[in-house]
Design a protein around this motif. Structure first.
Motif, PDB file in Angstrom:
ATOM      1  N   LEU A  84       2.603 -34.184  -4.322  1.00 22.19           N
ATOM      2  CA  LEU A  84       3.397 -34.076  -3.014  1.00 22.19           C
ATOM      3  C   LEU A  84       3.516 -35.288  -2.755  1.00 22.19           C
ATOM      4  O   LEU A  84       4.691 -35.786  -2.100  1.00 22.19           O
ATOM      5  CB  LEU A  84       2.295 -33.395  -1.843  1.00 22.19           C
ATOM      6  CG  LEU A  84       2.011 -31.976  -2.347  1.00 22.19           C
ATOM      7  CD1 LEU A  84       1.165 -31.383  -0.871  1.00 22.19           C
ATOM      8  CD2 LEU A  84       3.217 -31.071  -2.460  1.00 22.19           C
ATOM      9  N   PHE A  85       2.631 -36.432  -2.973  1.00 18.34           N
ATOM     10  CA  PHE A  85       3.008 -37.741  -2.398  1.00 18.34           C
ATOM     11  C   PHE A  85       4.458 -38.376  -2.951  1.00 18.34           C
ATOM     12  O   PHE A  85       5.101 -38.956  -2.281  1.00 18.34           O
ATOM     13  CB  PHE A  85       1.915 -38.711  -2.886  1.00 18.34           C
ATOM     14  CG  PHE A  85       2.171 -40.298  -2.457  1.00 18.34           C
ATOM     15  CD1 PHE A  85       1.905 -40.551  -1.212  1.00 18.34           C
ATOM     16  CD2 PHE A  85       2.653 -40.932  -3.493  1.00 18.34           C
ATOM     17  CE1 PHE A  85       2.299 -41.828  -0.831  1.00 18.34           C
ATOM     18  CE2 PHE A  85       2.880 -42.343  -3.282  1.00 18.34           C
ATOM     19  CZ  PHE A  85       2.537 -42.790  -1.962  1.00 18.34           C
ATOM     20  N   LEU A 140       9.113 -28.738   3.275  1.00 22.41           N
ATOM     21  CA  LEU A 140       7.749 -28.334   4.022  1.00 22.41           C
ATOM     22  C   LEU A 140       7.783 -27.088   4.308  1.00 22.41           C
ATOM     23  O   LEU A 140       6.482 -26.580   3.880  1.00 22.41           O
ATOM     24  CB  LEU A 140       7.746 -29.150   5.606  1.00 22.41           C
ATOM     25  CG  LEU A 140       7.496 -30.540   5.651  1.00 22.41           C
ATOM     26  CD1 LEU A 140       7.862 -31.046   7.320  1.00 22.41           C
ATOM     27  CD2 LEU A 140       6.165 -31.032   5.229  1.00 22.41           C
ATOM     28  N   ASN A 141       8.757 -26.277   4.399  1.00 20.59           N
ATOM     29  CA  ASN A 141       8.619 -24.812   4.396  1.00 20.59           C
ATOM     30  C   ASN A 141       8.086 -24.378   2.875  1.00 20.59           C
ATOM     31  O   ASN A 141       7.366 -23.360   2.850  1.00 20.59           O
ATOM     32  CB  ASN A 141       9.974 -24.287   4.854  1.00 20.59           C
ATOM     33  CG  ASN A 141       9.955 -24.158   6.421  1.00 20.59           C
ATOM     34  OD1 ASN A 141       9.092 -23.592   6.962  1.00 20.59           O
ATOM     35  ND2 ASN A 141      11.104 -24.494   6.790  1.00 20.59           N
ATOM     36  N   ALA A 147       1.382 -22.800  -0.431  1.00 13.73           N
ATOM     37  CA  ALA A 147      -0.041 -23.287  -0.077  1.00 13.73           C
ATOM     38  C   ALA A 147      -0.414 -24.634  -0.335  1.00 13.73           C
ATOM     39  O   ALA A 147      -1.575 -25.004  -0.686  1.00 13.73           O
ATOM     40  CB  ALA A 147      -0.943 -22.362  -0.602  1.00 13.73           C
ATOM     41  N   ARG A 148       0.589 -25.255  -0.452  1.00  6.25           N
ATOM     42  CA  ARG A 148       0.379 -26.861  -0.786  1.00  6.25           C
ATOM     43  C   ARG A 148       0.199 -27.868   0.584  1.00  6.25           C
ATOM     44  O   ARG A 148      -0.373 -28.775   0.552  1.00  6.25           O
ATOM     45  CB  ARG A 148       1.631 -27.595  -1.640  1.00  6.25           C
ATOM     46  CG  ARG A 148       1.602 -26.971  -3.130  1.00  6.25           C
ATOM     47  CD  ARG A 148       0.514 -27.294  -3.919  1.00  6.25           C
ATOM     48  NE  ARG A 148       0.322 -28.614  -4.097  1.00  6.25           N
ATOM     49  CZ  ARG A 148       1.037 -29.608  -5.152  1.00  6.25           C
ATOM     50  NH1 ARG A 148       2.095 -28.897  -5.796  1.00  6.25           N
ATOM     51  NH2 ARG A 148       0.651 -30.758  -5.117  1.00  6.25           N
ATOM     52  N   LYS A 206      -6.163 -28.404  -2.871  1.00  2.00           N
ATOM     53  CA  LYS A 206      -5.332 -29.042  -3.273  1.00  2.00           C
ATOM     54  C   LYS A 206      -5.669 -30.663  -3.642  1.00  2.00           C
ATOM     55  O   LYS A 206      -5.747 -31.546  -4.583  1.00  2.00           O
ATOM     56  CB  LYS A 206      -3.613 -29.092  -3.417  1.00  2.00           C
ATOM     57  CG  LYS A 206      -2.927 -27.690  -3.359  1.00  2.00           C
ATOM     58  CD  LYS A 206      -3.334 -27.134  -4.609  1.00  2.00           C
ATOM     59  CE  LYS A 206      -2.675 -25.718  -4.811  1.00  2.00           C
ATOM     60  NZ  LYS A 206      -2.539 -25.362  -6.141  1.00  2.00           N
ATOM     61  N   GLN A 207      -6.111 -31.057  -2.404  1.00  2.34           N
ATOM     62  CA  GLN A 207      -6.674 -32.451  -2.469  1.00  2.34           C
ATOM     63  C   GLN A 207      -7.956 -32.614  -3.301  1.00  2.34           C
ATOM     64  O   GLN A 207      -8.014 -33.588  -3.803  1.00  2.34           O
ATOM     65  CB  GLN A 207      -7.084 -32.869  -0.843  1.00  2.34           C
ATOM     66  CG  GLN A 207      -5.741 -32.844   0.024  1.00  2.34           C
ATOM     67  CD  GLN A 207      -6.324 -33.428   1.384  1.00  2.34           C
ATOM     68  OE1 GLN A 207      -7.322 -33.065   1.689  1.00  2.34           O
ATOM     69  NE2 GLN A 207      -5.418 -34.027   2.188  1.00  2.34           N
ATOM     70  N   SER A 208      -9.097 -31.659  -3.183  1.00  5.92           N
ATOM     71  CA  SER A 208     -10.095 -31.829  -3.851  1.00  5.92           C
ATOM     72  C   SER A 208     -10.024 -31.857  -5.576  1.00  5.92           C
ATOM     73  O   SER A 208     -10.635 -32.302  -6.217  1.00  5.92           O
ATOM     74  CB  SER A 208     -10.994 -30.618  -3.428  1.00  5.92           C
ATOM     75  OG  SER A 208     -10.515 -29.369  -3.789  1.00  5.92           O
ATOM     76  N   SER A 209      -8.789 -31.038  -5.834  1.00  4.89           N
ATOM     77  CA  SER A 209      -8.240 -31.126  -7.221  1.00  4.89           C
ATOM     78  C   SER A 209      -7.711 -32.389  -7.875  1.00  4.89           C
ATOM     79  O   SER A 209      -7.436 -32.327  -8.892  1.00  4.89           O
ATOM     80  CB  SER A 209      -7.617 -29.770  -7.742  1.00  4.89           C
ATOM     81  OG  SER A 209      -6.374 -29.805  -6.905  1.00  4.89           O
TER      82      SER A 209
END
Length: 211
Positions: A84-85, A140-141, A147-148, A206-209
């Protein structure tokens, strides 16, 4: 006959818009008169006024055109398999390039000065721009549907991003409090805003992965 009249009118209108774009870049908005626009567009001054009653109306038209060209047509489509970044940073950098661009800033100075004593009219103009779905809205939508991104209201996120960008890349330059941004500074700001937004809204799973 009416069709031919409209066609000539459209051609003249386009000539006026092209002349304004050229003149504003060469002479600045304040240094451009309606007489100069008429001369460059090869039309009468009356014709210019028939299409744009004031120079400020023409300025607002060009601002809207800039907005559509620079923001609504950013060629970034959400990719659920990419970080995403990286995606968000690209979009933010395009936004920053537009907001801090000298041509946009000069037009904005004239528009804000013109509408300073007519805040309701300026509010209406801004609302018309914000009512259009931007590439950021679409991205963003899509991220939310995948679910990201975890947020209740995409428009609120867009407004937050807009405030963060303008706070560093528009208002200080508009009033010439800060000098123009370098490419490196723009990229640094885009990266910082992207991290801040994702820290708040990226889905925890997602962050944790590490994605």
């Amino acid at each position: 006959m009416p069709s031919a009249t409209r066609s000539r009118s459209d051609i003249k209108r386009e000539a006026i818009i092209n002349a304004a774009t050229q003149a504003f870049q060469e002479f600045g908005v304040n240094g451009t008169t309606m007489d100069k626009l008429a001369e460059l567009a090869n039309v009468s001054k009356r014709t210019v006024y028939n299409h744009f009653s004031t120079k400020e109306d023409l300025v607002m038209y060009l601002i809207k055109a800039q907005w559509q060209n620079a923001l609504l047509n950013v060629n970034v489509v959400f990719d659920e398999h990419s970080p995403l970044f990286e995606q968000l940073e690209v979009m933010l950098l395009a936004d920053i390039e537009f907001m801090s661009g000298e041509s946009h800033l000069e037009l904005a100075r004239v528009a804000i000065g013109h509408f300073f004593y007519e805040p309701e009219k300026l509010k209406d103009e801004v609302q018309q721009l914000k009512a259009q779905e931007s590439s950021m809205h679409k991205w963003l939508n899509s991220a939310k549907k995948s679910a990201r991104i975890d947020c209740d209201n995409v428009q609120h996120v867009v407004d937050e991003i807009d405030s963060l960008v303008k706070g560093q890349c528009f208002w200080p330059q508009l009033f010439k409090i800060e000098p123009p941004l370098s490419r490196a500074e723009k990229k640094r700001i885009a990266g910082g805003i992207a991290r801040l937004i994702l820290c708040r809204y990226e889905a925890q799973s997602k962050q944790s992965s590490g994605q």
